[in-house]
Scaffold this active site. Sequence first.
Site, short mmCIF file in Angstrom:
data_model
loop_
_atom_site.label_atom_id
_atom_site.label_comp_id
_atom_site.label_asym_id
_atom_site.label_seq_id
_atom_site.Cartn_x
_atom_site.Cartn_y
_atom_site.Cartn_z
N TYR A 27 58.49 -58.78 32.96
CA TYR A 27 57.18 -58.03 32.64
C TYR A 27 56.40 -57.39 33.78
O TYR A 27 56.79 -57.81 34.87
CB TYR A 27 56.04 -58.94 31.67
CG TYR A 27 55.38 -60.08 32.67
CD1 TYR A 27 55.93 -60.97 33.16
CD2 TYR A 27 54.01 -59.97 33.11
CE1 TYR A 27 55.36 -61.99 34.04
CE2 TYR A 27 53.31 -60.63 33.78
CZ TYR A 27 53.85 -61.84 34.27
OH TYR A 27 53.24 -62.54 35.10
N LYS A 54 59.77 -61.26 38.43
CA LYS A 54 58.48 -61.33 37.35
C LYS A 54 59.08 -61.71 35.87
O LYS A 54 59.03 -60.73 35.21
CB LYS A 54 57.71 -60.21 37.71
CG LYS A 54 56.25 -60.39 37.22
CD LYS A 54 55.41 -59.36 37.80
CE LYS A 54 54.03 -59.33 37.16
NZ LYS A 54 53.21 -60.74 37.42
N GLU A 101 51.41 -69.51 46.48
CA GLU A 101 50.83 -68.33 45.67
C GLU A 101 49.89 -69.00 44.61
O GLU A 101 50.04 -70.02 44.50
CB GLU A 101 51.70 -67.03 45.28
CG GLU A 101 52.60 -67.64 44.14
CD GLU A 101 53.65 -66.61 43.61
OE1 GLU A 101 53.21 -65.58 43.87
OE2 GLU A 101 54.41 -66.81 43.31
N LEU A 135 56.14 -64.35 44.46
CA LEU A 135 56.23 -62.85 44.01
C LEU A 135 55.79 -61.96 44.77
O LEU A 135 54.50 -62.07 45.59
CB LEU A 135 55.41 -62.56 42.47
CG LEU A 135 55.60 -61.28 41.83
CD1 LEU A 135 56.77 -61.22 41.34
CD2 LEU A 135 54.52 -61.11 40.71
N1 PDD Z 1 50.19 -61.73 37.83
N2 PDD Z 1 51.99 -63.99 41.97
C1 PDD Z 1 52.09 -64.31 40.38
C2 PDD Z 1 52.82 -65.58 40.20
C3 PDD Z 1 51.75 -63.35 39.65
O1 PDD Z 1 51.90 -63.77 38.24
C4 PDD Z 1 51.05 -62.21 39.94
C5 PDD Z 1 50.54 -61.25 38.82
C6 PDD Z 1 50.85 -61.83 41.39
C7 PDD Z 1 50.34 -60.65 41.82
O2 PDD Z 1 51.02 -59.57 41.54
P1 PDD Z 1 50.46 -58.09 41.34
O3 PDD Z 1 49.78 -57.94 42.41
O4 PDD Z 1 51.69 -57.32 41.14
O5 PDD Z 1 49.66 -58.07 40.07
C8 PDD Z 1 51.46 -62.56 42.27
C9 PDD Z 1 49.87 -60.63 36.75
C10 PDD Z 1 48.43 -60.16 36.98
C11 PDD Z 1 49.74 -61.29 35.43
O6 PDD Z 1 50.75 -62.26 35.18
O7 PDD Z 1 48.77 -61.32 34.58
#
Ligand code: PDD
Length: 287
Positions: free
Chosen positions: A33, A149, A182, A207
């Site tokens: 996703y 992801k 993270e 990620l």
């Molecule tokens: N989550 N690390 C994890 C485990 C995440 O699920 C996310 C983002 C990030 C940050 O990635 P980005 O900057 O591309 O949003 C880091 C999204 C927002 C979610 O699952 O809703």
Amino acid sequence: MPRIAYVNGRYITHADAAVHIEDRGYQFADGVYEVCEVARGFIVDMPRHLARLNRSLTELSIAWPVTRNVLPLILREVVNRNHVVNGLVYVQVTRGVASREFVFPSANVKPALVVTARKADPAAGAKRAETGIAVITVPENRWDRVDIKTVGLLPNVLAKQKAKEAGAQEAWFVDADGNVKEGGSSNAWIVNRDGVLVTRPAEHGILRGITRTTMFEVAARLGLKIEEREFSVAEAKAAREAFISSATTIAMPIVAIDGDPIANGHPGSITLSLRHAFFDIAEKSPA
Ligand code: PDD
């Protein structure tokens, strides 16, 4: 005005949107996703999100559900049909619908694509940034391919629920050496005494957040240095500032870790300057 979702080629009302019970995303979390922020009528950093989607699909040998140049059109259509000016657009691709066998289904099974969008109040995020958030730390218990992801987010769900029950808004996964990996849905950052940003390298074990990537450009524009290296929970607690980054939070100040205040317990000025500069520097695709 009903909400509209895109499901496998059709735009349908959100209330009626459904996938088959043998969708492999539902049965095996066999899917990936992306979440893109929508701000002031623009989809933020869309090309980077779609490039990461391509990487996730490639790593899992899932085919593109539509041709790559069509997906931005679907994202825009879903954003517009839902009149989202500020909020987010969600894209999910699973390996498709097939009778439950662990091994991949035949190549005839088409991947399934769902796109949804929802509104969010930017004032709520701004208000939260004024007070900052609390995080708790939890031991890392995820698989070692969190660079992909995937929708397999159960450890993240449990960690974030634990944070909520502790009165916090995010949980930081900590590795066996006591270093921060993270957040449950965000990347982790600190600002050291010299005003240098520190964040864990994204080669392995986290990620590679799109917001994190863009933040490198924001930091450069503000004349801030970034060190990509591991940092411990103890170092984070002693830091000048700490924050998280994600598409839904941008840079969000942390004011406490496991109940211990960061610096004076108020949002840090460097974090807030990154937050304020972010939108101007991120790539904006008109919705
Ligand atoms: N989550 N690390 C994890 C485990 C995440 O699920 C996310 C983002 C990030 C940050 O990635 P980005 O900057 O591309 O949003 C880091 C999204 C927002 C979610 O699952 O809703």
